[in-house]
Design an enzyme around this catalytic site. Sequence first.
Site, PDB file in Angstrom:
ATOM      1  N   GLY A  49       0.833  -1.288   0.052  1.00 35.47           N
ATOM      2  CA  GLY A  49      -0.013   0.086   0.054  1.00 35.47           C
ATOM      3  C   GLY A  49       0.736   1.198   0.088  1.00 35.47           C
ATOM      4  CG  HIS A  50       3.860   4.093   1.949  1.00 33.22           C
ATOM      5  ND1 HIS A  50       5.071   4.504   1.004  1.00 33.22           N
ATOM      6  CD2 HIS A  50       3.875   5.099   2.799  1.00 33.22           C
ATOM      7  CE1 HIS A  50       5.230   5.845   1.089  1.00 33.22           C
ATOM      8  NE2 HIS A  50       4.698   6.225   2.324  1.00 33.22           N
ATOM      9  CG  HIS A  61       0.512   9.370   0.853  1.00 32.05           C
ATOM     10  ND1 HIS A  61       1.679   8.795   1.044  1.00 32.05           N
ATOM     11  CD2 HIS A  61       0.431   9.896   2.015  1.00 32.05           C
ATOM     12  CE1 HIS A  61       2.302   9.118   2.027  1.00 32.05           C
ATOM     13  NE2 HIS A  61       1.423   9.817   3.068  1.00 32.05           N
ATOM     14  CD  GLU A  84       0.383  12.483   5.825  1.00 32.25           C
ATOM     15  OE1 GLU A  84       0.841  11.110   5.218  1.00 32.25           O
ATOM     16  OE2 GLU A  84       0.934  12.709   6.760  1.00 32.25           O
ATOM     17  CB  CYS A 144       8.271  13.112   3.426  1.00 33.99           C
ATOM     18  SG  CYS A 144       9.009  12.364   5.022  1.00 33.99           S
ATOM     19  CB  CYS A 155       8.071   9.802   7.785  1.00 33.73           C
ATOM     20  SG  CYS A 155       6.830  11.151   7.638  1.00 33.73           S
ATOM     21  CB  CYS A 156       9.564  15.061   8.015  1.00 36.63           C
ATOM     22  SG  CYS A 156       7.821  15.060   7.100  1.00 36.63           S
TER      23      CYS A 156
END
Lengths: 636, 636
Positions: B179-180, B254, B306, B324, B401-402
């Site tokens: 999914g990502h 996204h 996002e 990101c 994450c960033c």
Amino acid sequence: MLSQPKVTDTFWRRYMDIVRDEVIPYQWEALNDRIEGAAKSHAIENIRIAAGVAEGEYHGFVFQDSDVAKWLEAVAYSLATDPNPELEKIADELIALLGKAQQEDGYLNTYFTVKEPEARWTNLRDQHELYCAGHMMEAAVAYYRATGKRELLDIMCRFADYIDSVFGVEEGKIQGYDGHQEIELALVKLYEVTGNEKYLKLSTFFIEERGKQPHFFDKESEARGDNNPFWYFGSYKYSQSHLPVREQKEAVGHSVRAMYMYAAMADLAEKTGDATLKEACKTLWDNVTNKQMYITAGIGSSEFGEAFSFDYDLPNDLSYTETCASIGLVFWARRMLNLEVNSSYADVMERALYNGTISGMELDGKKFFYVNPLEVWPEACSRHEKRHVKPVRQKWFNCACCPPNLARLIASNGQYIYTERNNEIFVNLYMGNEASFEFNGKKVNIVQKTEYPWDGAVLISVSPEAATEFTVALRIPGWCRKADLKVNGENVAVENTVNGYMYLTRTWNPDDQIELKFDMPVERMKAHPRVRENAGKTALQRGPIVYCIEEVDNGANLPNISLPQNARLEAYFDGDLLGGVVVIQAEAARLEESHWGQALYKAAEEKYQSHTLKAVPYFAWCNRKPGEMLVWLNEN
Amino acid sequence: MLSQPKVTDTFWRRYMDIVRDEVIPYQWEALNDRIEGAAKSHAIENIRIAAGVAEGEYHGFVFQDSDVAKWLEAVAYSLATDPNPELEKIADELIALLGKAQQEDGYLNTYFTVKEPEARWTNLRDQHELYCAGHMMEAAVAYYRATGKRELLDIMCRFADYIDSVFGVEEGKIQGYDGHQEIELALVKLYEVTGNEKYLKLSTFFIEERGKQPHFFDKESEARGDNNPFWYFGSYKYSQSHLPVREQKEAVGHSVRAMYMYAAMADLAEKTGDATLKEACKTLWDNVTNKQMYITAGIGSSEFGEAFSFDYDLPNDLSYTETCASIGLVFWARRMLNLEVNSSYADVMERALYNGTISGMELDGKKFFYVNPLEVWPEACSRHEKRHVKPVRQKWFNCACCPPNLARLIASNGQYIYTERNNEIFVNLYMGNEASFEFNGKKVNIVQKTEYPWDGAVLISVSPEAATEFTVALRIPGWCRKADLKVNGENVAVENTVNGYMYLTRTWNPDDQIELKFDMPVERMKAHPRVRENAGKTALQRGPIVYCIEEVDNGANLPNISLPQNARLEAYFDGDLLGGVVVIQAEAARLEESHWGQALYKAAEEKYQSHTLKAVPYFAWCNRKPGEMLVWLNEN
């Protein structure tokens, strides 16, 4: 006032006819679940079940009863000016049904009767129990005044008596109030028609209890075993119960709740002469109208909580500006005028009546806006942040508060024209009507004729049955820079106005004539420099009417149209357009796109081409081909 | 390229030092939950539990492992240029721990190992299982390249081999994808260092499967007994799996997912020579950079999901523009340059590197923005629609994450300077560095010296060990209108550039000198006329640097400042400000407020007073007293 003014006005009669012929019948069908494709209301069926004449389960919001009450109130106002035996029969039958639904102790609420009888008065914060009662009281008062029939009034007095036995400071009573203000102003109305001071005291009690610590909603939710923080930022600002009312200096929270509370506060300040309460009303009025109101008189800029945001935070594309909130502003303004004659209240009332309220209804009365934004880009309504902004009016809503609220406002608009005080009559609004008063024991007929808001000429005939002295005070609208006045053909200088009213105190004779002429040029309006959203922008206004531009007249991408500072603004009446409106036209400029190419960003000179801008009244937008709309125009 | 360029650049060295001295140590502490007052990561503890050296429960997001992977990748890049035995020891120990956490079959994921071992591969749509694998593969490749140590590379090859045994078109394998997106580009890297074509094929499989019908996520969720519509408008656009990749013409969903997928597509198009895949990349590139990108190279304008919104929908105050996502745009741009030399890719890469990526980090490396808006009114961040916009950088995030993503970008920035092709070297970026190549079997040293981005002068010494012919192609930046070029002191006309590069093909001798001078005036940038948000506005840019104005320099209510069309824009270097930046100054006008009074709306002339506008680089905003910030300025 000897009777409600009979509105004969060209502009408003069309709306009243639509309410009578379209809205009231349509809403009756909707309340009875007979509109195909529309969300089911179930409101009448709930009453039938509570009355024991039908079986089934409760459906709809906990405040579904209030839709019926508002409809009934609108019916009452309509019957007052437009008798209709068939409609009156339907209303009488509904009232009889409500009588059956009333419990032995006087209680009347279909949700708690049918669905949660054991939960009565356990969650005032969320369940709208007193709110629904209030709306039905308003309907009862209106119906009694319109028809002289006491049945619903008696039902609601019984309910009010019961509520009075449940709530109060006395031992054993609930020392609390509703999460949605409404009963407070309704009880004042009940007091007005019955003269029973108990209702005034009960209203005062609810207002005075609000916001006291320890907080009623905390105690109440603790008793329910609910320890979650309140969903609205954990704050009771939502229902204006975060502080005692006199300590509230800024409008916060749910805007309709706020309006109903402020209206009740103004009522009580007037009836009781409470100076600190009056001061509180004025402080809040200043905050709402000078810091948190759109130019359309839309209020409540935040979708979250349908709420006020903070001073000068008035984004045009995100605004919530619920139709009901502007209606509530009219209610409050009317009561501020009762409390203190000052044209600034009437100016806001007029702004709301001609803009942010009626924008909520399609011209044919068949579709409604709940949210009244000042800038719409239909494609952007797919953004999550803008999902509350609908680019076209809807047939009906799950939460159908606005359509019946608008119906009752329009049907009762005659009530906003005049304020009477001793031997003084204040003309707040200019609107064709026939009214009669009594001064010095003599009947006085007053008749207004005007093509307002399209034309600034108003003819008022003041006709006592015999010569007598009294005052006619004429509001000089805040938007008007030059007003001419004649009495019986003779010029009277418009000067020395008092709080925005021109006082004409004299001995009036039969058939005296007042001629008013308000200059009505197109004005380029500017917003306060702190409204950053509107920096470098202008809105067009003519008389009380705020204008907008629409895609159907001006093509797509409206922000690319720019109005030169020196543009000549022409106004003309177009009888075929939107039911007959004054249109504004100007030579403007439009950013050229064709030469630009693909790049998103360039160090390029912009090119403009000429564009004939056409603006239409804001209230009438989206009555043709749907598309973009814009109130605040870029300037160059 | 014989080795990674050694970055000696004034501007970037400062960032690299901060990453080495501040960010990497801080993040290690954060990953180990040793930062007081910051949200607990638990990421290392999860690995310790999975490795059997600690007991306890899994905590954090399902993708917590990826924070460790990104940190390890940043460490690898840092070690490549700045050896640090102590740090390398920590990394080696972590890698040993990861080895212990790896399961016998090669599987490595602490969430599924510790918390849901039975649920492995049952919810690819939501659980980031292959995403985490991909990040650890990237770390493994980077660590191997930096240190020559194979341990992590071997771990991840074992995992990749196992994944290859689980996924594929063959009977009994899962015909699906994550999914990502992330593993797709990671597998290409694994292929690059190992030469094992299996990894390239597996990456191709994941890309080719995506968006096929019947939809894998539907089948997968049905198997889980989950029949709810997908939360993102019920649409798999969120993960760019709504259509097969070649049928995708617009960037949707996204934005980070999109960037990683597009980067992998460009990789595969380059490695396999797939022309239709290349065409798909170019179509998407055109959409993102010409229709959906902010001037800061921020992308993803919608907080919900996002995500990308739609063409030209670029609101400045609501923008999401995740750090990101801009980092992902750099990854993609770099790969587009590999696929096809064209300066438009490098222009966007440069725009992202100098603006929308590094804006995510405070100058001292201690705080971070997740969201990088182009307009901030701190008070308005209390609005529900703007709650994602933080007016100041945060220490750490729940979803962190960033910060590590930015660390790995900065630590590896040398990789973006050059593109090598046969006997051609393309200079994409101007940045002080020392690099060495081999052409015609001869070693060639290339050294850049520059004070870019503050000054447009660049000195490039090209020094083969012996005279030999090859091409040095210099990017002429899109923002540059006039460039002067000298080779060994002789003027060379900058003309006949090919796809934005000036080709210098000649026999180069030891110590040859290229002198470049890019004119760098302040430019008034305009947005495409369809970006309605920016109609009548301008943004200042000088060289690659986008500017903004801040409250600390210009007072409150920035939208009331207006820049005259003919304002003279002065630029000067202030070595004491914000670590040393070029500042822009201009005589502007500010709406006067003092004379206005109370009224919200008036038919009044606006008054302006003069205001000396001071603009600073966007990336450096909010490094002094917090307050308002604005990129797009009103004009008059």
